[in-house]
Design a protein around this motif. Structure first.
Motif, PDB file in Angstrom:
ATOM      1  N   LEU A  31      46.669  53.785  39.208  1.00  0.00           N
ATOM      2  CA  LEU A  31      47.302  52.959  40.232  1.00  0.00           C
ATOM      3  C   LEU A  31      48.699  52.619  39.727  1.00  0.00           C
ATOM      4  CD1 LEU A  31      46.900  51.444  42.943  1.00  0.00           C
ATOM      5  CD2 LEU A  31      46.106  49.497  41.637  1.00  0.00           C
ATOM      6  N   ALA A  32      49.673  52.773  40.585  1.00  0.00           N
ATOM      7  CA  ALA A  32      51.055  52.461  40.227  1.00  0.00           C
ATOM      8  C   ALA A  32      51.480  53.153  38.930  1.00  0.00           C
ATOM      9  CB  ALA A  32      51.227  50.946  40.116  1.00  0.00           C
ATOM     10  N   GLY A  33      51.048  54.393  38.762  1.00  0.00           N
ATOM     11  CA  GLY A  33      51.472  55.179  37.601  1.00  0.00           C
ATOM     12  C   GLY A  33      50.782  54.823  36.295  1.00  0.00           C
TER      13      GLY A  33
ATOM     14  N   SER B 171      45.395  46.913  35.610  1.00  0.00           N
ATOM     15  CA  SER B 171      44.147  46.510  36.267  1.00  0.00           C
ATOM     16  C   SER B 171      44.452  46.222  37.730  1.00  0.00           C
ATOM     17  CB  SER B 171      43.584  45.248  35.602  1.00  0.00           C
ATOM     18  OG  SER B 171      44.359  44.124  35.964  1.00  0.00           O
ATOM     19  N   LEU B 172      43.396  46.132  38.510  1.00  0.00           N
ATOM     20  CA  LEU B 172      43.582  45.788  39.925  1.00  0.00           C
ATOM     21  C   LEU B 172      44.279  44.444  40.046  1.00  0.00           C
ATOM     22  CD1 LEU B 172      40.219  46.562  41.713  1.00  0.00           C
ATOM     23  CD2 LEU B 172      42.478  47.524  42.184  1.00  0.00           C
ATOM     24  N   TYR B 173      43.827  43.504  39.214  1.00  0.00           N
ATOM     25  CA  TYR B 173      44.421  42.167  39.249  1.00  0.00           C
ATOM     26  C   TYR B 173      45.914  42.216  38.929  1.00  0.00           C
ATOM     27  CZ  TYR B 173      45.896  37.667  37.487  1.00  0.00           C
ATOM     28  OH  TYR B 173      46.627  36.545  37.230  1.00  0.00           O
ATOM     29  N   LEU B 174      46.267  42.950  37.874  1.00  0.00           N
ATOM     30  CA  LEU B 174      47.677  42.988  37.478  1.00  0.00           C
ATOM     31  C   LEU B 174      48.546  43.638  38.552  1.00  0.00           C
ATOM     32  CD1 LEU B 174      47.367  43.864  33.682  1.00  0.00           C
ATOM     33  CD2 LEU B 174      48.266  41.742  34.664  1.00  0.00           C
ATOM     34  N   GLU B 175      47.989  44.602  39.265  1.00  0.00           N
ATOM     35  CA  GLU B 175      48.796  45.311  40.274  1.00  0.00           C
ATOM     36  C   GLU B 175      48.817  44.636  41.634  1.00  0.00           C
ATOM     37  OE1 GLU B 175      50.879  47.634  39.415  1.00  0.00           O
ATOM     38  OE2 GLU B 175      50.063  47.555  37.377  1.00  0.00           O
ATOM     39  N   THR B 176      47.763  43.849  41.928  1.00  0.00           N
ATOM     40  CA  THR B 176      47.709  43.261  43.274  1.00  0.00           C
ATOM     41  C   THR B 176      47.935  41.752  43.241  1.00  0.00           C
ATOM     42  OG1 THR B 176      45.329  42.851  43.148  1.00  0.00           O
ATOM     43  CG2 THR B 176      46.014  44.987  44.041  1.00  0.00           C
ATOM     44  N   GLY B 177      47.830  41.172  42.053  1.00  0.00           N
ATOM     45  CA  GLY B 177      47.998  39.729  41.929  1.00  0.00           C
ATOM     46  C   GLY B 177      46.790  38.945  42.415  1.00  0.00           C
TER      47      GLY B 177
END
Ligand code: BTN
Length: 272
Positions: free
Chosen positions: A126-128, A173-179
């Motif tokens: 995700l996001a590279g 992580s999903l959290y880091l990328e989506t907040g």
């Protein structure tokens, strides 16, 4: 960040499967869910899922370590006993990767401009950066596949503190990328639901079918230049497509077109 523990009943209530995850073994701490599945392979039924809050010796491909901090991700293994020849087992990695992508899309967890990608054969990006991975291991006796363990790791709620050091440019992580902190239970159930459906399709038709469509659609490598390590060490190539068996079809620098099966190589995107 405080993390809730998984509640296996809540996962079971969301399962639409016939047999995958019907037997679910939930552990707080284990060395590796893959290793535990292997230890229990003879006595546990096909479709048994082992799920842990944390792994102390999580394994990645090529003997790498897989960081699995407590209650922040999905660390699970699916035990299978398929009547398949061993050359067909690497395809199960693609099925799992497709299932992870479908489960993420179904939950609409990503931001509008984000797309989950598969870096063939087993990395979820995700996001590279890497948010997940699949490790498929098998036991073979007298040329017959005894059991297969499909291990799935997904970085759901890891924070910055969990991806420091070496990992910082590579993992997320999903959290880091989506907040947003995400609930893990519906994702676990979603992955298992999609996995079973694609796996049954594969067993009955012996073709990857929908898995292939998804892996092509989500591919982070088709159309890209890659460097390969492994048997064809040091070679650069352009990825053309995935073949019907999930193999990577590449054009080497000398113009030769060849296909590669997973396990043989590791690829590095050239601008990585
Ligand atoms: C990779 O990308 O190299 C594969 C990572 C696989 C990690 C999962 S977490 C659950 C299961 N148990 C393990 O020890 N590894 C897999």
């Amino acid at each position: 960040m405080m993390q809730d523990c998984l509640v296996p009943e809540r996962i079971s209530n969301l399962l639409r499967t016939i047999w995958i995850g019907k037997n679910m073994i939930y552990l707080d701490t284990i060395d590796s869910t893959n290793s535990e599945s292997r230890r229990r392979a003879a006595e546990e039924a096909e479709g048994t899922v082992i799920l842990a809050e944390q792994q102390t010796a999580g394994k990645g491909r090529f003997g790498r370590e897989w960081s699995s901090p407590k209650s922040k991700g999905i660390w699970m293994s699916i035990l299978l006993k398929p009547d398949l020849s061993s050359i067909k087992i690497p395809q199960l990695t693609l099925i799992a990767a497709a299932a992870v992508c479908l489960a993420l899309d179904e939950r609409s967890l990503l931001l509008p401009d984000q797309q989950v990608k598969i870096k063939w054969p087993n990395d979820i990006f995700l996001a590279g950066k890497k948010i997940g991975g699949i490790l498929t291991e098998m036991q073979v006796r007298d040329n017959k596949v005894q059991s297969v363990i499909v291990g799935i790791g997904l970085n759901v709620n890891l924070g910055e503190e969990d991806v420091s050091g070496d990992l910082i440019d590579k993992a997320t992580s999903l959290y880091l990328e989506t907040g947003r902190v995400q609930q893990r239970e519906p994702l676990v159930a979603g992955i298992l639901n999609y996995f079973e459906s694609l796996y049954l399709q594969y067993l009955t038709t012996e073709e990857l079918g929908e898995t292939l469509t998804i892996c092509r659609q989500k591919s982070a490598v088709i159309g890209r230049k890659v460097d390969m390590t492994g048997e064809k060490i040091g070679q650069a190539a352009e990825v053309l497509d995935l073949g019907p068996q999930g193999e990577l079809v590449v054009k080497l620098d000398n113009g030769e077109i060849t296909s590669l099966i997973s396990g043989e190589i590791s690829i590095l995107l050239q601008d990585e």
